[in-house]
Design an enzyme around this catalytic site. Structure first.
Site, mmCIF file in Angstrom:
data_model
loop_
_atom_site.group_PDB
_atom_site.id
_atom_site.type_symbol
_atom_site.label_atom_id
_atom_site.label_comp_id
_atom_site.label_asym_id
_atom_site.label_seq_id
_atom_site.Cartn_x
_atom_site.Cartn_y
_atom_site.Cartn_z
ATOM 1 N N SER A 115 -47.947 25.280 -30.794
ATOM 2 C CA SER A 115 -47.517 26.625 -30.123
ATOM 3 C C SER A 115 -46.227 26.247 -29.444
ATOM 4 O O SER A 115 -45.255 27.262 -29.269
ATOM 5 C CB SER A 115 -48.555 27.071 -29.348
ATOM 6 O OG SER A 115 -49.643 27.610 -30.038
ATOM 7 N N THR A 122 -56.643 27.648 -26.292
ATOM 8 C CA THR A 122 -57.369 27.228 -27.642
ATOM 9 C C THR A 122 -58.422 26.502 -27.201
ATOM 10 O O THR A 122 -58.935 26.516 -26.143
ATOM 11 C CB THR A 122 -56.214 26.408 -28.484
ATOM 12 O OG1 THR A 122 -57.090 26.153 -29.721
ATOM 13 C CG2 THR A 122 -55.865 25.151 -27.880
ATOM 14 N N LYS A 130 -61.658 29.422 -25.223
ATOM 15 C CA LYS A 130 -61.319 30.888 -25.728
ATOM 16 C C LYS A 130 -62.484 31.865 -25.010
ATOM 17 O O LYS A 130 -62.291 32.800 -24.933
ATOM 18 C CB LYS A 130 -61.402 31.006 -27.095
ATOM 19 C CG LYS A 130 -60.259 30.385 -27.844
ATOM 20 C CD LYS A 130 -60.366 30.674 -29.124
ATOM 21 C CE LYS A 130 -58.911 29.928 -29.817
ATOM 22 N NZ LYS A 130 -58.615 30.417 -31.314
ATOM 23 N N ASN A 180 -57.376 34.379 -27.092
ATOM 24 C CA ASN A 180 -56.393 33.176 -27.170
ATOM 25 C C ASN A 180 -55.037 33.641 -26.602
ATOM 26 O O ASN A 180 -54.205 32.845 -26.360
ATOM 27 C CB ASN A 180 -56.292 33.144 -28.557
ATOM 28 C CG ASN A 180 -55.393 33.976 -29.437
ATOM 29 O OD1 ASN A 180 -55.530 35.274 -29.137
ATOM 30 N ND2 ASN A 180 -54.864 33.745 -30.437
ATOM 31 N N ASP A 188 -55.651 36.093 -32.826
ATOM 32 C CA ASP A 188 -56.014 35.284 -34.021
ATOM 33 C C ASP A 188 -56.628 36.212 -35.091
ATOM 34 O O ASP A 188 -56.397 36.320 -36.363
ATOM 35 C CB ASP A 188 -57.168 34.222 -33.729
ATOM 36 C CG ASP A 188 -56.773 33.194 -32.835
ATOM 37 O OD1 ASP A 188 -55.977 32.617 -33.040
ATOM 38 O OD2 ASP A 188 -57.799 32.586 -32.155
ATOM 39 N N ALA A 246 -69.915 28.339 -39.544
ATOM 40 C CA ALA A 246 -70.655 29.096 -38.343
ATOM 41 C C ALA A 246 -70.197 28.381 -36.967
ATOM 42 O O ALA A 246 -70.971 28.724 -36.088
ATOM 43 C CB ALA A 246 -72.331 28.902 -38.504
ATOM 44 N N ASN A 258 -73.414 28.769 -44.363
ATOM 45 C CA ASN A 258 -73.118 27.505 -43.558
ATOM 46 C C ASN A 258 -74.290 26.687 -43.740
ATOM 47 O O ASN A 258 -75.388 26.846 -44.391
ATOM 48 C CB ASN A 258 -73.616 27.914 -41.989
ATOM 49 C CG ASN A 258 -72.957 26.861 -41.000
ATOM 50 O OD1 ASN A 258 -71.829 26.235 -41.192
ATOM 51 N ND2 ASN A 258 -73.703 26.462 -40.184
ATOM 52 N N THR A 284 -76.033 24.629 -41.976
ATOM 53 C CA THR A 284 -77.106 24.957 -41.403
ATOM 54 C C THR A 284 -77.495 26.356 -40.876
ATOM 55 O O THR A 284 -76.714 27.123 -40.236
ATOM 56 C CB THR A 284 -76.921 24.283 -39.900
ATOM 57 O OG1 THR A 284 -76.633 22.848 -40.101
ATOM 58 C CG2 THR A 284 -78.252 24.469 -38.994
ATOM 59 N N ARG A 331 -78.135 28.919 -37.763
ATOM 60 C CA ARG A 331 -76.982 29.447 -36.970
ATOM 61 C C ARG A 331 -76.349 30.656 -37.391
ATOM 62 O O ARG A 331 -76.116 31.392 -36.481
ATOM 63 C CB ARG A 331 -75.687 28.402 -36.955
ATOM 64 C CG ARG A 331 -75.890 27.048 -36.471
ATOM 65 C CD ARG A 331 -74.680 26.175 -36.661
ATOM 66 N NE ARG A 331 -73.889 26.200 -35.449
ATOM 67 C CZ ARG A 331 -72.570 25.603 -35.313
ATOM 68 N NH1 ARG A 331 -72.275 24.770 -36.235
ATOM 69 N NH2 ARG A 331 -71.679 25.984 -34.307
ATOM 70 N N TYR A 390 -54.599 23.514 -41.807
ATOM 71 C CA TYR A 390 -53.000 23.198 -42.722
ATOM 72 C C TYR A 390 -52.774 22.004 -41.903
ATOM 73 O O TYR A 390 -53.219 21.337 -41.165
ATOM 74 C CB TYR A 390 -52.233 24.274 -42.040
ATOM 75 C CG TYR A 390 -51.784 23.974 -40.744
ATOM 76 C CD1 TYR A 390 -52.700 24.607 -39.700
ATOM 77 C CD2 TYR A 390 -50.820 23.480 -40.109
ATOM 78 C CE1 TYR A 390 -52.351 24.805 -38.409
ATOM 79 C CE2 TYR A 390 -50.409 23.242 -38.660
ATOM 80 C CZ TYR A 390 -51.091 23.969 -37.882
ATOM 81 O OH TYR A 390 -50.897 23.774 -36.649
#
Ligand code: ATR
Length: 275
Positions: A26, A71, A75, A96, A109, A133, A155, A157, A160, A218
């Site tokens: 950022s 971040t 959040k 955010n 976001d 999740a 997911n 699990t 969740r 990324y």
């Protein structure tokens, strides 16, 4: 660029806070926008542990800071701290971008993600499959379901996602297996598997080459996107979404058009190239 403890901050204008925060791009992104517009503003980064959130915001406000990007893992705390929040933030309970002076908060976001979907020609309402999740996956699932996309989620699990679906006012489908639903336009990897260099047990066989494989991560080889491109799918990583969320924050704070291509270029620079 060194990231500082918030207690050691000097007077400034804008900053990103989180824990950890060392790898945040950022500062580069926002400094590129200040340079483009010749704005004499500073943008720093500070490590803020969750339990010090309110104290840190009070301290930074006192030092003249006007806005913060927030971040992980802050959040949700930012959402609770703000007195006024945008509808996108309200829908997911996390945000955010904070205006310290007005105590307003927005979530950039989600509009950033949707804007990148639009760039790929994926229309509102299209069937999407979200993997994961955790915090990012939950925010995406809820906001995309709210925006009218047809969302299926898987997911590792499953419980969740069952919990999320039970609590969500916006309906979405919880998948038992990592098998893409027929006609899916985009598969989004919102797990942390790629960052750990792990691949996902996705059933790729049914997918045609016009499906977009989208990884929110990324900056390094991502097994999910490598598997997708081996199978001839379109791919996209999280870099442009990162730039777009920064661009939207810049525009909200300063009311000037964000220079997106300069900001994108800045993400390829190493931290420390700006003074
Ligand atoms: P965050 O809140 O940062 O998004 P998190 O809560 O740690 O992160 O969630 C990480 C996500 O990645 C989870 O959905 C996790 O699956 P589980 O809920 O089953 O733990 C998923 N994940 C991480 N590594 C994975 C892997 N190798 N295969 C599949 N899913 C993985």
């Amino acid at each position: 660029m060194m990231s500082l403890r918030w207690q050691d901050a000097e007077p400034g204008d804008y900053a990103v806070i989180g824990n950890p925060i060392d790898h945040s791009k950022s500062p580069q992104i926002h400094q590129a926008a200040y340079q483009f517009h010749s704005l004499p503003l500073t943008y720093e980064r500070f490590c803020v542990p969750l339990e010090e959130f309110s104290l840190a915001l009070l301290h930074l406000t006192g030092l003249g800071y006007k806005g913060l990007n927030v971040t992980l893992p802050l959040k949700e705390a930012a959402f609770k701290w703000c007195k006024v929040v945008s509808p996108e933030a309200e829908a997911v309970g996390v945000l955010n971008t904070v205006n310290l002076l007005t105590k307003e908060g927005i979530n950039t976001d989600i509009p950033a993600f949707i804007s990148t979907l639009n760039q790929e020609g994926i229309p509102q309402g299209a069937p999407l499959m979200i993997l994961g999740a955790g915090g990012s996956a939950q925010a995406l699932i809820l906001s995309l379901a709210k925006e009218g996309y047809t969302v299926s989620a898987w997911n590792r699990t499953k419980s969740r996602l069952d919990q999320l679906a039970d609590a969500s006012p916006f309906p979405f489908t919880v998948l038992d297996d990592p098998v893409p639903p027929p006609g899916v336009a985009c598969i989004v990897n919102a797990t942390s598997a790629s960052l750990a260099g792990e691949s996902l047990p996705l059933d790729w066989d049914s997918l045609s080459s016009d499906v977009l494989a989208y990884d929110l991560a990324y900056g390094k080889p991502l097994p999910f996107l490598e598997s997708a491109s081996d199978r001839g799918l379109k791919t996209r990583d999280g870099r442009q979404m990162l730039v777009e969320q920064g661009a939207l924050a810049f525009e909200w704070w300063l009311g000037k058009l964000a220079p997106r291509s300069d900001m994108l270029k800045a993400t390829y620079e190493h931290p420390g190239t700006h003074s």
